[in-house]
Design a protein around this motif. Structure first.
Motif, PDB file in Angstrom:
ATOM      1  N   LEU A  52       0.834  -1.196   0.000  1.00 19.09           N
ATOM      2  CA  LEU A  52       0.000   0.000   0.000  1.00 19.09           C
ATOM      3  C   LEU A  52       0.871   1.249   0.000  1.00 19.09           C
ATOM      4  CD1 LEU A  52      -2.736  -0.940   2.635  1.00 19.09           C
ATOM      5  CD2 LEU A  52      -2.545  -1.599   0.237  1.00 19.09           C
ATOM      6  N   GLU A  53       0.608   2.119  -0.960  1.00 20.50           N
ATOM      7  CA  GLU A  53       1.328   3.387  -1.011  1.00 20.50           C
ATOM      8  C   GLU A  53       0.933   4.238   0.192  1.00 20.50           C
ATOM      9  OE1 GLU A  53       0.401   5.403  -4.630  1.00 20.50           O
ATOM     10  OE2 GLU A  53       1.794   4.226  -5.833  1.00 20.50           O
ATOM     11  N   LEU A  69      -5.138  -2.107   9.796  1.00 19.75           N
ATOM     12  CA  LEU A  69      -3.991  -1.990   8.887  1.00 19.75           C
ATOM     13  C   LEU A  69      -2.736  -1.538   9.661  1.00 19.75           C
ATOM     14  CD1 LEU A  69      -4.379   0.168   5.662  1.00 19.75           C
ATOM     15  CD2 LEU A  69      -2.314   0.209   6.982  1.00 19.75           C
ATOM     16  N   LEU A  70      -2.919  -0.506  10.513  1.00 18.53           N
ATOM     17  CA  LEU A  70      -1.762   0.038  11.229  1.00 18.53           C
ATOM     18  C   LEU A  70      -1.291  -0.927  12.314  1.00 18.53           C
ATOM     19  CD1 LEU A  70      -2.920   3.758  11.453  1.00 18.53           C
ATOM     20  CD2 LEU A  70      -1.187   2.784   9.923  1.00 18.53           C
ATOM     21  N   LYS A  71      -2.228  -1.744  12.836  1.00 12.26           N
ATOM     22  CA  LYS A  71      -1.869  -2.690  13.900  1.00 12.26           C
ATOM     23  C   LYS A  71      -1.253  -3.970  13.327  1.00 12.26           C
ATOM     24  CE  LYS A  71      -4.205  -4.821  17.739  1.00 12.26           C
ATOM     25  NZ  LYS A  71      -5.468  -5.467  17.734  1.00 12.26           N
ATOM     26  N   GLU A  72      -1.905  -4.511  12.309  1.00 10.48           N
ATOM     27  CA  GLU A  72      -1.473  -5.823  11.802  1.00 10.48           C
ATOM     28  C   GLU A  72      -0.553  -5.728  10.588  1.00 10.48           C
ATOM     29  OE1 GLU A  72      -4.958  -8.276  11.193  1.00 10.48           O
ATOM     30  OE2 GLU A  72      -5.798  -7.607  13.094  1.00 10.48           O
ATOM     31  N   GLY A  73      -0.609  -4.612   9.861  1.00 10.46           N
ATOM     32  CA  GLY A  73       0.266  -4.447   8.696  1.00 10.46           C
ATOM     33  C   GLY A  73       1.669  -4.070   9.146  1.00 10.46           C
ATOM     34  N   HIS A  74       2.574  -4.044   8.197  1.00 10.32           N
ATOM     35  CA  HIS A  74       3.957  -3.697   8.521  1.00 10.32           C
ATOM     36  C   HIS A  74       4.377  -2.489   7.710  1.00 10.32           C
ATOM     37  CE1 HIS A  74       4.713  -7.444  10.680  1.00 10.32           C
ATOM     38  NE2 HIS A  74       3.987  -8.032   9.743  1.00 10.32           N
ATOM     39  N   ARG A  75       5.061  -1.571   8.355  1.00 10.25           N
ATOM     40  CA  ARG A  75       5.648  -0.448   7.623  1.00 10.25           C
ATOM     41  C   ARG A  75       6.775  -0.993   6.775  1.00 10.25           C
ATOM     42  NH1 ARG A  75       8.961   3.752   9.581  1.00 10.25           N
ATOM     43  NH2 ARG A  75       8.605   5.416   8.082  1.00 10.25           N
ATOM     44  N   HIS A  76       6.824  -0.590   5.517  1.00  7.39           N
ATOM     45  CA  HIS A  76       7.842  -1.113   4.601  1.00  7.39           C
ATOM     46  C   HIS A  76       8.639   0.062   4.083  1.00  7.39           C
ATOM     47  CE1 HIS A  76       9.170  -2.770   0.604  1.00  7.39           C
ATOM     48  NE2 HIS A  76       9.542  -3.725   1.416  1.00  7.39           N
ATOM     49  N   THR A  77       9.899   0.119   4.451  1.00  6.18           N
ATOM     50  CA  THR A  77      10.649   1.356   4.212  1.00  6.18           C
ATOM     51  C   THR A  77      11.693   1.266   3.100  1.00  6.18           C
ATOM     52  OG1 THR A  77      12.139   0.694   5.976  1.00  6.18           O
ATOM     53  CG2 THR A  77      10.345   2.169   6.579  1.00  6.18           C
ATOM     54  N   VAL A 103       2.720  -2.927   4.227  1.00  2.85           N
ATOM     55  CA  VAL A 103       2.418  -4.243   3.688  1.00  2.85           C
ATOM     56  C   VAL A 103       1.177  -4.742   4.396  1.00  2.85           C
ATOM     57  CG1 VAL A 103       3.206  -6.623   3.538  1.00  2.85           C
ATOM     58  CG2 VAL A 103       4.812  -4.762   3.125  1.00  2.85           C
ATOM     59  N   TYR A 104       0.113  -4.961   3.639  1.00  2.11           N
ATOM     60  CA  TYR A 104      -1.168  -5.394   4.221  1.00  2.11           C
ATOM     61  C   TYR A 104      -1.955  -6.003   3.064  1.00  2.11           C
ATOM     62  CZ  TYR A 104      -5.429  -4.908   7.117  1.00  2.11           C
ATOM     63  OH  TYR A 104      -6.557  -5.132   7.861  1.00  2.11           O
ATOM     64  N   PRO A 105      -2.327  -7.280   3.144  1.00  2.00           N
ATOM     65  CA  PRO A 105      -2.904  -7.958   1.986  1.00  2.00           C
ATOM     66  C   PRO A 105      -4.196  -7.327   1.475  1.00  2.00           C
ATOM     67  CG  PRO A 105      -2.273  -9.536   3.688  1.00  2.00           C
ATOM     68  CD  PRO A 105      -2.161  -8.175   4.301  1.00  2.00           C
ATOM     69  N   GLU A 197      13.208  -8.674   5.935  1.00  3.44           N
ATOM     70  CA  GLU A 197      12.139  -7.782   6.404  1.00  3.44           C
ATOM     71  C   GLU A 197      11.703  -6.804   5.324  1.00  3.44           C
ATOM     72  OE1 GLU A 197      13.398  -5.902  10.033  1.00  3.44           O
ATOM     73  OE2 GLU A 197      13.980  -7.835  10.880  1.00  3.44           O
ATOM     74  N   TRP A 198      12.169  -7.025   4.119  1.00  2.00           N
ATOM     75  CA  TRP A 198      11.867  -6.094   3.040  1.00  2.00           C
ATOM     76  C   TRP A 198      11.725  -6.844   1.716  1.00  2.00           C
ATOM     77  CZ3 TRP A 198      16.256  -5.416   6.265  1.00  2.00           C
ATOM     78  CH2 TRP A 198      17.386  -6.093   5.822  1.00  2.00           C
ATOM     79  N   THR A 199      11.293  -6.097   0.694  1.00  2.00           N
ATOM     80  CA  THR A 199      11.183  -6.651  -0.656  1.00  2.00           C
ATOM     81  C   THR A 199      12.585  -6.890  -1.207  1.00  2.00           C
ATOM     82  OG1 THR A 199       9.150  -5.428  -1.029  1.00  2.00           O
ATOM     83  CG2 THR A 199      10.364  -6.111  -2.991  1.00  2.00           C
ATOM     84  N   ILE A 200      12.729  -7.994  -1.937  1.00  2.00           N
ATOM     85  CA  ILE A 200      13.999  -8.231  -2.643  1.00  2.00           C
ATOM     86  C   ILE A 200      13.685  -8.383  -4.122  1.00  2.00           C
ATOM     87  CG2 ILE A 200      16.025  -9.716  -2.903  1.00  2.00           C
ATOM     88  CD1 ILE A 200      15.510 -10.741  -0.046  1.00  2.00           C
ATOM     89  N   TYR A 201      14.379  -7.604  -4.960  1.00  2.00           N
ATOM     90  CA  TYR A 201      14.283  -7.762  -6.401  1.00  2.00           C
ATOM     91  C   TYR A 201      15.642  -8.278  -6.875  1.00  2.00           C
ATOM     92  CZ  TYR A 201      10.160  -4.660  -6.305  1.00  2.00           C
ATOM     93  OH  TYR A 201       8.939  -4.083  -6.059  1.00  2.00           O
ATOM     94  N   ALA A 202      15.653  -9.425  -7.551  1.00  2.00           N
ATOM     95  CA  ALA A 202      16.929  -9.982  -8.014  1.00  2.00           C
ATOM     96  C   ALA A 202      16.956 -10.059  -9.531  1.00  2.00           C
ATOM     97  CB  ALA A 202      17.135 -11.378  -7.423  1.00  2.00           C
ATOM     98  N   GLN A 203      18.016  -9.500 -10.094  1.00  2.00           N
ATOM     99  CA  GLN A 203      18.234  -9.605 -11.538  1.00  2.00           C
ATOM    100  C   GLN A 203      19.331 -10.655 -11.723  1.00  2.00           C
ATOM    101  OE1 GLN A 203      20.729  -8.574 -14.028  1.00  2.00           O
ATOM    102  NE2 GLN A 203      19.216  -9.375 -15.449  1.00  2.00           N
ATOM    103  N   HIS A 204      18.958 -11.749 -12.390  1.00  2.00           N
ATOM    104  CA  HIS A 204      19.878 -12.887 -12.515  1.00  2.00           C
ATOM    105  C   HIS A 204      19.904 -13.320 -13.965  1.00  2.00           C
ATOM    106  CE1 HIS A 204      21.209 -17.100 -11.971  1.00  2.00           C
ATOM    107  NE2 HIS A 204      21.760 -16.663 -10.836  1.00  2.00           N
TER     108      HIS A 204
END
Ligand SMILES: Cc1cc2nc3c(=O)[nH]c(=O)nc-3n(C[C@H](O)[C@H](O)[C@H](O)COP(=O)(O)OP(=O)(O)OC[C@H]3O[C@@H](n4cnc5c(N)ncnc54)[C@H](O)[C@@H]3O)c2cc1C
Length: 398
Positions: A52-53, A69-77, A103-105, A197-204
């Motif tokens: 979520l933006e 959202l603020l309780k169960e979601g995670h801040r993604h920095t 991050v919140y589904p 704890e964060w998004t990973i983008y891998a270019q392989h």
């Protein structure tokens, strides 16, 4: 029992766009009815987005629906990029005055929006599809599958790319710009704790791989696969072997678990202009499809709803609702933002994907890509621009 209802706005679709609009209009006292072909269980069973933006979170907060959202979601920095044996982490929040993603589904967003609207006394009709709609002078009539009829001054078409709203626009009234991407993704959800704890983008060299957060026990992964592959050609052990290879980094372990859903993604982008025909407005996926790269689809859907609520309120305030020309403001304000998101999504897609060796200019494009990744790692100016586009623009509330 079929019956007729007259309201101000008929909202087709109880996804993020339709339910956000329903909550905003209802709170303003503008009568509306939300209709969806899915029942509650089907609606909440759709596991799709999860990033979520900042402006989406602010919209949920403004509606009084952000507590869970603020309780169960995670801040993604921030995000980690892995490429050519390197690993670089960028804290986008730090570069954007502390703003972040959450991050919140998506299914939880939909649950909160639906429950919020029902609690407020909103009119929501689930499990009944809209079959057709027709515009007649100063109104729109919608026919539902159970024989019911809804009359409204406007229709908000938030019923996705295959819904009736998009299909109701006559040929030539709306221009559709479309691009089919040269990549294909296998996307999956696994019952596995996140491996970072964060998004990973891998270019392989074997293709792109993505690790995306969803919850403490569930993780989404994307894999670039050859165009034409089917889900059947990707049994779970092949998926995990490929994810291990593409995401590999010394000292880092991939958490694995049962795959609970996997799909081949149609990598197609589309924008409808204008996002309106007469008294029918298009919102969310009905108006635009964006590649999942960058996680923009849900956020655009919510931003469309925020703008349409604003335009309908302005319209009523300005002249008692008699000048249809004012309604064009909706598309005029939304289209630039939609293209900005498309541009970002396209740039990220081409920053992370691997071009097959025989593809035109493959080697050249791969070198361009490495230059972009190096700039992201080394240039604060470049990274700041990326951060503002990734976390998204500021809210436009009124
Ligand atoms: C695998 C995947 C991952 C994604 N990841 C992200 C992400 O990380 N971040 C992000 O921002 N976006 C992401 N997206 C995109 C995002 O899920 C969509 O853009 C978002 O759901 C759009 O919301 P919407 O309200 O426009 O449409 P939808 O959520 O599709 O809702 C449309 C609703 O209309 C209903 N409907 C359709 N036809 C009719 C009819 N005839 N009558 C009545 N109702 C009807 C449907 O039942 C549905 O409930 C992802 C998508 C996928 C598939």
């Amino acid at each position: 029992m079929p019956y007729e209802t007259t309201t101000r706005v008929v909202i087709l679709g109880a996804g993020p766009a339709g339910l956000t609009l329903g909550n905003l209009l209802h709170a303003r006292g503008i009568p509306c009815v939300v209709v969806d072909k899915f029942d509650r269980e089907q609606l909440l069973g759709r596991t799709r987005a999860g990033l979520l933006e900042y402006r989406t979170v602010e919209t949920m907060r403004r509606m009084g629906l952000a507590d869970r959202l603020l309780k169960e979601g995670h801040r993604h920095t921030g995000c980690e990029f892995r490429f050519t044996g390197r690993r670089t982490y960028t804290d986008f929040s730090e570069l954007y005055e502390g703003r972040s993603h959450h991050v919140y589904p998506q299914q939880e967003v939909v649950a909160d929006l639906l429950d919020g609207l029902l609690r407020a006394g909103g009119d929501v009709r689930l499990g009944v599809a809209a079959e057709s709609l027709e515009q007649n002078g100063d109104g729109v009539t919608v026919h539902l599958a159970d024989g019911s009829v809804l009359h409204g001054a406007f229709v908000a078409g938030a019923d996705g790319q295959h819904g009736v709203a998009r299909a109701s626009t006559p040929p030539g009234a709306v221009t559709e710009y479309e691009m089919v991407h040269e990549f294909q993704w296998l996307t999956l959800i696994a019952t596995a704790a996140p491996s970072a704890e964060w998004t990973i983008y891998a270019q392989h060299e074997r293709g792109f791989a993505g690790h995306l957060l969803r919850s403490d026990t569930v993780t989404r992964f994307h894999l670039q696969v050859p165009v034409g592959d089917t889900v059947e050609t990707w049994p779970d052990d092949r998926i995990w072997a490929e994810l291990r290879a593409r995401l590999a980094h010394p000292g880092w372990t991939l958490h694995e678990g049962p795959v609970i859903s996997k799909n081949m993604l149609d990598m197609r982008s589309r924008v409808a202009e204008p996002m309106q025909y007469g008294r029918v407005f298009l919102l969310g996926d009905a108006a635009h499809i964006i590649s999942p790269s960058g996680g923009k689809g849900l956020n655009l859907a919510v931003a469309d709803a925020v703008e349409l609520d604003r335009v309908l309120a302005e319209y009523d305030r300005a002249d008692g609702g008699t000048d249809p020309g004012r309604l064009a403001a909706y598309s005029a304000r939304r289209v630039p933002d939609v293209w900005q998101a498309q541009e970002f999504s396209h740039a990220l897609l081409h920053m992370m994907h691997t071009y097959p060796p025989g593809a035109p200019d493959a080697a050249f494009r791969q070198r361009l890509q490495q230059s972009r990744l190096a700039q992201l790692a080394n240039s604060e100016h470049y990274a700041r621009s990326f951060a503002t586009r990734y976390i998204g623009p500021l809210p436009t509330h009124s």
